[in-house]
Write a protein that holds these residues in place. Structure first.
Motif, PDB file in Angstrom:
ATOM      1  N   GLY A 100      10.219   4.086  12.074  1.00  0.00           N
ATOM      2  CA  GLY A 100      11.126   4.785  12.975  1.00  0.00           C
ATOM      3  C   GLY A 100      10.460   5.213  14.273  1.00  0.00           C
ATOM      4  N   LEU A 101       9.155   5.446  14.230  1.00  0.00           N
ATOM      5  CA  LEU A 101       8.435   5.838  15.445  1.00  0.00           C
ATOM      6  C   LEU A 101       8.427   4.732  16.488  1.00  0.00           C
ATOM      7  N   LEU A 102       8.552   3.478  16.053  1.00  0.00           N
ATOM      8  CA  LEU A 102       8.463   2.334  16.958  1.00  0.00           C
ATOM      9  C   LEU A 102       9.795   1.623  17.155  1.00  0.00           C
ATOM     10  N   GLU A 103      10.853   2.195  16.611  1.00  0.00           N
ATOM     11  CA  GLU A 103      12.165   1.553  16.723  1.00  0.00           C
ATOM     12  C   GLU A 103      12.559   1.404  18.195  1.00  0.00           C
ATOM     13  N   GLY A 104      12.925   0.180  18.576  1.00  0.00           N
ATOM     14  CA  GLY A 104      13.354  -0.099  19.937  1.00  0.00           C
ATOM     15  C   GLY A 104      12.235  -0.291  20.943  1.00  0.00           C
ATOM     16  N   ARG A 122       0.804  -1.212   0.000  1.00  0.00           N
ATOM     17  CA  ARG A 122       0.000   0.000   0.000  1.00  0.00           C
ATOM     18  C   ARG A 122       0.837   1.263   0.000  1.00  0.00           C
ATOM     19  N   ILE A 123       1.749   1.406   0.931  1.00  0.00           N
ATOM     20  CA  ILE A 123       2.438   2.679   1.109  1.00  0.00           C
ATOM     21  C   ILE A 123       3.843   2.619   0.518  1.00  0.00           C
ATOM     22  N   THR A 124       4.445   3.783   0.364  1.00  0.00           N
ATOM     23  CA  THR A 124       5.792   3.842  -0.174  1.00  0.00           C
ATOM     24  C   THR A 124       6.816   3.504   0.905  1.00  0.00           C
ATOM     25  N   GLN A 125       8.001   3.146   0.450  1.00  0.00           N
ATOM     26  CA  GLN A 125       9.079   2.842   1.387  1.00  0.00           C
ATOM     27  C   GLN A 125       9.445   4.080   2.210  1.00  0.00           C
ATOM     28  N   SER A 126       9.360   5.252   1.623  1.00  0.00           N
ATOM     29  CA  SER A 126       9.698   6.481   2.350  1.00  0.00           C
ATOM     30  C   SER A 126       8.755   6.708   3.524  1.00  0.00           C
ATOM     31  N   ILE A 127       7.468   6.510   3.301  1.00  0.00           N
ATOM     32  CA  ILE A 127       6.494   6.658   4.390  1.00  0.00           C
ATOM     33  C   ILE A 127       6.673   5.536   5.399  1.00  0.00           C
ATOM     34  N   ARG A 128       6.917   4.325   4.905  1.00  0.00           N
ATOM     35  CA  ARG A 128       7.154   3.187   5.801  1.00  0.00           C
ATOM     36  C   ARG A 128       8.335   3.459   6.730  1.00  0.00           C
ATOM     37  N   ASP A 129       9.421   4.022   6.187  1.00  0.00           N
ATOM     38  CA  ASP A 129      10.611   4.299   6.996  1.00  0.00           C
ATOM     39  C   ASP A 129      10.288   5.255   8.137  1.00  0.00           C
ATOM     40  N   LEU A 130       9.525   6.311   7.830  1.00  0.00           N
ATOM     41  CA  LEU A 130       9.165   7.263   8.884  1.00  0.00           C
ATOM     42  C   LEU A 130       8.309   6.577   9.942  1.00  0.00           C
ATOM     43  N   ALA A 131       7.314   5.804   9.512  1.00  0.00           N
ATOM     44  CA  ALA A 131       6.399   5.164  10.456  1.00  0.00           C
ATOM     45  C   ALA A 131       7.115   4.146  11.331  1.00  0.00           C
ATOM     46  N   ARG A 142       7.292   0.242  -3.393  1.00  0.00           N
ATOM     47  CA  ARG A 142       7.490   1.535  -4.050  1.00  0.00           C
ATOM     48  C   ARG A 142       8.327   2.441  -3.163  1.00  0.00           C
ATOM     49  N   GLN A 143       9.275   3.161  -3.749  1.00  0.00           N
ATOM     50  CA  GLN A 143      10.124   4.040  -2.957  1.00  0.00           C
ATOM     51  C   GLN A 143       9.390   5.317  -2.579  1.00  0.00           C
ATOM     52  N   GLY A 144       8.896   6.066  -3.554  1.00  0.00           N
ATOM     53  CA  GLY A 144       8.121   7.269  -3.272  1.00  0.00           C
ATOM     54  C   GLY A 144       8.958   8.447  -2.830  1.00  0.00           C
ATOM     55  N   VAL A 145       8.287   9.588  -2.670  1.00  0.00           N
ATOM     56  CA  VAL A 145       8.978  10.810  -2.233  1.00  0.00           C
ATOM     57  C   VAL A 145       8.999  10.841  -0.708  1.00  0.00           C
ATOM     58  N   PRO A 146      10.026  11.427  -0.117  1.00  0.00           N
ATOM     59  CA  PRO A 146      10.106  11.481   1.353  1.00  0.00           C
ATOM     60  C   PRO A 146       8.945  12.268   1.941  1.00  0.00           C
ATOM     61  N   PRO A 147       8.425  11.848   3.091  1.00  0.00           N
ATOM     62  CA  PRO A 147       7.403  12.649   3.774  1.00  0.00           C
ATOM     63  C   PRO A 147       7.954  14.027   4.116  1.00  0.00           C
ATOM     64  N   PHE A 196       8.283  12.780  19.637  1.00  0.00           N
ATOM     65  CA  PHE A 196       8.461  11.608  18.782  1.00  0.00           C
ATOM     66  C   PHE A 196       9.290  11.920  17.544  1.00  0.00           C
ATOM     67  N   PHE A 197       9.507  13.193  17.240  1.00  0.00           N
ATOM     68  CA  PHE A 197      10.243  13.570  16.030  1.00  0.00           C
ATOM     69  C   PHE A 197      11.488  14.381  16.341  1.00  0.00           C
ATOM     70  N   ARG A 198      11.992  14.296  17.551  1.00  0.00           N
ATOM     71  CA  ARG A 198      13.207  15.055  17.882  1.00  0.00           C
ATOM     72  C   ARG A 198      14.449  14.319  17.419  1.00  0.00           C
TER      73      ARG A 198
END
Length: 707
Positions: free
Chosen positions: A534-538, A523-532, A558-563, A705-707
């Protein structure tokens, strides 16, 4: 003489959906004519001279448009693979190759040497050691086994980075791209082969597979890998259904793993895990259709499909009506709490569900009168997570139930005082003729257990199980006797947004040896997946059965444009930014109803909606029944309401300190960490509803969450 067959692939449907309406009508007429006589001279069936694959042909739609067809070397099955303007269609076809791979599946790949990563030049030993090729540990034979076409093996061998892989994957066959991504993520060759080719271990051994015939398209199209991207048209009705909804690929095309899970015979309950967008719900829908058609197909058989929320149940019902209208009358779809309410009513035990406002006011009164030195939020959490979560009906139940995950220790006298308060709470609800949903669920289960086997269900399938309480899972188990294919659950602990946590096995749903993970995000692009992600890493995420889960190997195609992430100084600046972005997205071709703004709270959503409407925009708020009945216009919703939906573009607004995470006093550190994890999961869910574009914004100090 048998009528020739055509197989349509996903590329053709994507291209067909983008045609002007008038050309779509002509393309339909062409396909109908082509099914009757594929090589008729009237439609200019011609070879493309510059094509790398000699089997590729062009067919005229009208003076300006062409369809691309692949002629079979053997037999009479033709592949319909693209449609476009004349020059664009030829360019698309020139570098693509269509062949049967070593496993007997039809594959499509693109050979475009100037665009592929070049083979690495000799480098000093130190550099080679610091930047090894990603797949150095696998042989050419291994790459052949997972479906990498021979012409692309050097390019795969040259992969040095994730960026290289993202670039190359667009040229690989779909199944080979999936396999290479899994190998790079750390999965063994055996695990990847099991994902692609092997039958599940608990199924009986299959006969020796037929010998691969490289020229036999019909045989190749029966392979599960082929059915991920090709569909053999069986009738005019079949063709019409496909072309009427060309973008609803989920109804027709399944990954081999998805198809296997949808049709497998399980010797008991089974569980499917997977990150957002991996197709868990698609598997559940196809499994419900399969069970109703092939397994429990007698007129008296009933299948229950259920989930936690009403809007998700509505979506499931709509999708099943489209997927399998022939058996949908035997598939009951409802959220579990509604099912319990209606069942109790049928047994003469009708009860009214307590509103949130009523329960809030009762708790406020009880906490104010309590002499215990506990944080105000502790009382309700203890009630919901320990008492209701574990079906504690008596004082002894409460005293003996483990309080796992509760950070505040309690003495025996404190427990006694709390139990008295809890009994008072129940009594106040009864005086108003109300109960909580958890009480309905428990009472329904206890009634069923008094007369087991009286319900008509042969199978129960549950979506989004990470949101179920222990009492909900116990009800699932009570709905039907244990047996083959009895219970099928799908979920993802990373998407737990209601704070409930339960282990399947402890609730009687034993899945040992019957569990699979889905890893490919459709469904979603890899760029959006990476951001999402990252919110749960660790963060500690469970697997719904007392173990731990991970997103290892979870990839998007799909790679897609960065959020885009921007925090403004003032609310007015944020609103201006949002307004400009909405206008830009519409100018780029998106429809307003394909765009949604989401915020954390109802009050925020109301304010954003009002301000956008003051600027002249048409804005529709998504209610509990979903968004399908809304009129045209931009959508707005709380982050919770986005569950189960998707949009091409999403704005996550108000993501600043004090709002995300929302500030709620917690009685202890354990509760605070649980709250923060739920807030992270909610943001993960909201971000992964965006297919293509995502803007995260707020004002003042950005969210922690985004610092």
């Amino acid at each position: 003489m048998t009528q020739p067959k055509i197989a349509i692939n996903t590329d053709y449907l994507d291209a067909f959906a983008n045609l002007p309406q008038g050309i779509q009508k002509k393309a339909r007429q062409f396909v109908e004519k082509f099914r009757r006589d594929p090589t008729a001279s009237a439609i200019n069936y011609e070879k493309i001279e510059r094509a790398k694959d000699p089997k590729v042909r062009s067919v005229r739609i009208d003076q300006g448009y062409r369809a691309i067809v692949v002629a079979p070397p053997l037999g009479d099955v033709y592949l319909l693979v693209w449609v476009d303007k004349h020059d664009e269609a030829y360019r698309w076809a020139e570098n693509r190759v269509f062949e049967v791979n070593a496993r007997g599946a039809m594959e499509v790949y693109e050979v475009q040497e100037q665009s592929l990563p070049a083979a690495p030049a000799p480098a000093p030993a130190a550099m080679q050691a610091s930047e090894p090729a990603l797949l150095d540990s696998f042989s050419d034979g291994d790459l052949d086994l997972v479906g990498v076409p021979q012409p692309l093996v050097p390019a795969v061998r040259a992969l040095r980075s994730q960026q290289d892989l993202d670039h190359l994957s667009r040229y690989l066959p779909t199944s080979a791209a999936d396999a290479v991504m899994c190998l790079v993520a750390g999965y063994s060759l055996e695990q990847v082969l099991e994902e692609l080719t092997r039958a599940p271990e608990e199924e009986p051994p299959v006969a020796e597979p037929p010998k691969v015939e490289p020229e036999d398209f019909l045989q190749a199209l029966q392979h599960p890998e082929s059915q991920q991207t090709f569909h053999v048209v069986e009738s005019e009705e079949d063709l019409a259904e496909i072309l009427n909804a060309p973008l609803e690929r989920w109804r027709i095309f399944l990954h081999p793993t998805q198809r296997r899970l949808a049709t497998q015979n399980f010797r008991g309950p089974a569980r499917v895990l997977g990150g957002a967008g991996t197709g868990k719900t698609v598997v559940l829908l196809h499994r419900a259709a399969h069970l109703a058609r092939k397994v429990f197909n007698q007129p008296q058989d009933r299948i229950l499909v259920t989930t936690y929320t009403r809007n998700l149940a509505n979506d499931l019902r709509d999708n099943l009506n489209r997927l399998c209208p022939d058996v949908s009358d035997r598939i009951e779809v409802t959220n579990l709490h509604r099912w319990a309410h209606e069942y109790l009513a049928s047994q003469g035990r009708s009860a009214k569900a307590a509103s949130r406002g009523l329960t809030d006011s009762i708790w406020e009164e009880l906490v104010a009168a309590s002499s215990l030195d506990l944080e105000p939020t502790f009382y309700r959490q203890e009630w919901e997570r320990v008492v209701q979560g574990n079906d504690c009906l008596t004082r002894d139940d409460y005293f003996t139930t483990p309080r796992v995950g509760r950070g505040t220790r309690l003495s025996r006298s404190q427990k006694a005082a709390l139990w008295a308060l809890f009994e008072d709470y129940r009594q106040r609800l009864r005086e108003r003729g109300c109960v909580e949903f958890a009480d309905m669920v428990r009472e329904a289960r206890l009634l069923i257990q008094k007369s087991p086997g009286t319900l008509p269900y042969r199978a129960v399938l549950a979506d989004e199980v990470q949101d179920f309480r222990p009492a909900d899972l116990r009800l699932l188990r009570a709905l039907l006797p244990a047996g083959d294919n009895d219970i099928f659950v799908v979920g993802d602990g990373h998407q737990r947004i209601y704070g409930h946590k339960a282990a399947l096995g402890k609730c009687g749903i034993h899945i040992r040896g019957r569990s699979r993970n889905l890893r490919i995000n459709y469904r979603i692009t890899q760029s959006i997946r990476d951001l999402a992600v990252g919110l749960l890493e660790g963060q500690p995420i469970d697997d719904l059965d007392g173990g731990s889960d991970t997103l290892k190997g979870y990839r998007s195609l799909r790679q897609g444009v960065p959020p885009e992430m921007q925090w403004c100084l003032t609310p007015n600046q944020e609103l201006e930014l949002i307004s400009v972005r909405l206008e830009d997205w519409v100018k780029s071709g998106l429809k307003p109803e394909e765009i949604c703004l989401a915020a954390r709270t109802d009050r925020q959503v109301e304010e954003y909606q009002r301000q956008l409407m003051d600027r002249g925009l048409t804005v529709q708020r998504i209610d509990p029944d979903g968004e399908k009945k809304l009129k045209s216009g931009f959508r707005v919703a709380t982050m919770h309401r986005l569950k189960g939906l998707e949009f091409r573009a999403i704005v996550l607004a108000g993501v600043h300190r004090g709002c995300v995470p929302i500030e709620v006093p917690q009685p202890d550190e354990a509760s605070r960490q649980d709250h923060l994890l739920s807030e992270r999961c909610l943001l993960y869910v909201a971000a992964t509803r965006a297919r293509d574009l995502l803007l995260v914004t707020g004002y003042g100090e950005r969210s922690e969450f985004f610092r």
